[in-house]
Design a protein around this motif. Structure first.
Motif, PDB file in Angstrom:
ATOM      1  N   GLU A 148       0.985  -1.854   0.416  1.00 26.32           N
ATOM      2  CA  GLU A 148      -0.208   0.343  -0.352  1.00 26.32           C
ATOM      3  C   GLU A 148       0.768   1.516  -0.234  1.00 26.32           C
ATOM      4  N   TYR A 150       0.229   5.916   0.929  1.00 26.23           N
ATOM      5  CA  TYR A 150      -0.316   6.853   1.688  1.00 26.23           C
ATOM      6  C   TYR A 150       0.589   7.800   1.388  1.00 26.23           C
ATOM      7  N   LYS A 183      -4.895   6.280   1.339  1.00 28.93           N
ATOM      8  CA  LYS A 183      -4.047   5.026   1.850  1.00 28.93           C
ATOM      9  C   LYS A 183      -5.423   4.261   0.753  1.00 28.93           C
ATOM     10  N   THR A 184      -3.849   3.494  -0.396  1.00 26.99           N
ATOM     11  CA  THR A 184      -4.784   3.006  -0.930  1.00 26.99           C
ATOM     12  C   THR A 184      -3.798   1.423  -1.677  1.00 26.99           C
ATOM     13  N   THR A 185      -4.399   0.859  -2.265  1.00 24.52           N
ATOM     14  CA  THR A 185      -3.247  -0.386  -2.494  1.00 24.52           C
ATOM     15  C   THR A 185      -2.596   0.283  -4.069  1.00 24.52           C
ATOM     16  N   PHE A 190      -5.638   6.628  -6.594  1.00 20.27           N
ATOM     17  CA  PHE A 190      -6.540   6.727  -5.558  1.00 20.27           C
ATOM     18  C   PHE A 190      -7.572   7.872  -6.385  1.00 20.27           C
ATOM     19  N   CYS A 192     -10.998  10.149  -5.844  1.00 21.86           N
ATOM     20  CA  CYS A 192     -12.322  10.612  -5.297  1.00 21.86           C
ATOM     21  C   CYS A 192     -13.172  12.090  -5.592  1.00 21.86           C
ATOM     22  N   GLN A 214      -1.408   9.070  -8.256  1.00 21.23           N
ATOM     23  CA  GLN A 214      -0.247   7.592  -8.513  1.00 21.23           C
ATOM     24  C   GLN A 214       0.863   7.723  -8.308  1.00 21.23           C
ATOM     25  N   ASP A 226      -8.851   2.316 -11.022  1.00 19.97           N
ATOM     26  CA  ASP A 226      -9.473   3.199  -9.750  1.00 19.97           C
ATOM     27  C   ASP A 226      -9.552   2.934  -8.253  1.00 19.97           C
ATOM     28  N   PHE A 227      -8.777   3.296  -7.583  1.00 20.51           N
ATOM     29  CA  PHE A 227      -9.026   3.252  -6.068  1.00 20.51           C
ATOM     30  C   PHE A 227     -10.491   4.013  -5.378  1.00 20.51           C
ATOM     31  N   CYS A 229     -12.541   5.935  -3.394  1.00 19.81           N
ATOM     32  CA  CYS A 229     -12.676   7.039  -2.097  1.00 19.81           C
ATOM     33  C   CYS A 229     -13.894   6.137  -0.851  1.00 19.81           C
TER      34      CYS A 229
END
Length: 272
Positions: A148, A150, A183-185, A190, A192, A214, A226-227, A229
């Motif tokens: 991860e 962040y 926080k993102t994988t 990320f 939002c 990213q 996409d992660f 939010c």
């Protein structure tokens, strides 16, 4: 003088006169050709002239920030960092708004991506994106841990023009470094759509809109998947939950009504 010699003299005169006209015409033709070649050269030079560089445009458009008492949506900027070989190693898209409290009143400033310069560096475990403009800056520090990543630190500064002629100019610094934000994988981007507000100081808040970034593991210089939010997830899931609750209430009401009606239809048993 014989008739033959007279004929030769006339022929010579005609040849000389014809040669004179031919030389004059060729001179004019050469002059016009040279002129047309020169014109084409000028046209070509004008056609291939390059527009002013972005740095010159930035210098022309840049000006010190001025605070606005009314908020307005900021422009979304696209910022890339590249390695020495030209490979994109960090991408970020976002609109940024500075929100300040001055004398118990709210004031706003939107960062203009047209006059903002992106600098920084990309490391294996740490990446820094610094956005600089006339009268301020914004810096993100990203950290990668295991599977991860962040945002470990956000640092910002705004030095707007004075609110009045006799007022002293003030600067508004801010920093956030106590939380692990966004926080993102690893390998994902990320993203939002909702507004993200970060408290930088008691009188300074930073608002980000349409944020997408990213800092590690970009594939061919492009965003990964996409992660979503947390704010977007809540907005998306709440209508689903409310809809499920409404359907459940309707089913309970319907079943209760059917049971009640069936019970009433049975009536009383007759005693023998």
């Amino acid at each position: 003088m014989t008739v033959r010699s007279r004929g030769l003299n006339k022929l010579t005169k005609w040849l000389l006169l014809l040669s004179f006209f031919l030389l004059t015409d060729s001179a004019q033709t050469g002059s016009s050709t040279a002129t047309s070649e020169a014109d084409r050269a000028v046209d070509a030079e004008e056609t291939h002239s390059e527009p002013p560089s972005s740095s010159l445009l930035n210098v022309t458009l840049a000006k010190k920030p001025s605070l606005d008492p009314k908020p307005s949506p900021p422009l979304v900027g696209n910022y890339d960092l590249r390695k020495p070989n030209g490979e994109v190693c960090l991408k970020a898209n976002m609109g940024v708004q500075y929100m300040l409290t001055v004398n118990k009143k709210f004031y706003y400033f939107n960062m203009n991506p047209l006059v903002t310069r992106a600098t920084g560096y990309c490391g294996n475990l740490t990446a820094v994106l610094s956005l600089e403009f006339e009268g301020g800056n914004l810096e993100f520090t990203f950290v990668k841990e295991a599977k991860e990543y962040y945002t470990r630190k956000i640092r910002a500064l705004l030095e707007p023009v004075s609110m009045c002629k006799k007022c002293k100019s003030q600067s508004y610094p801010g920093i956030m470094e106590k939380e692990k934000l966004f926080k993102t994988t690893t390998g994902l981007c990320f993203k939002c759509k909702s507004e993200l507000v970060v408290k930088m100081s008691p009188d300074f808040r930073l608002k980000m809109m349409a944020a997408q970034f990213q800092p590690f593991d970009l594939a061919n210089g492009q965003f990964g998947k996409d992660f979503e939010c947390w704010q977007d997830y809540i907005k998306r899931i709440i209508p689903i939950i409310l809809g499920a609750i409404a359907v459940g209430v309707c089913l309970i009401a319907t079943v209760s009504y059917l049971i009640t009606r069936e019970y009433r239809n049975q009536g009383y048993e007759r005693l023998l």
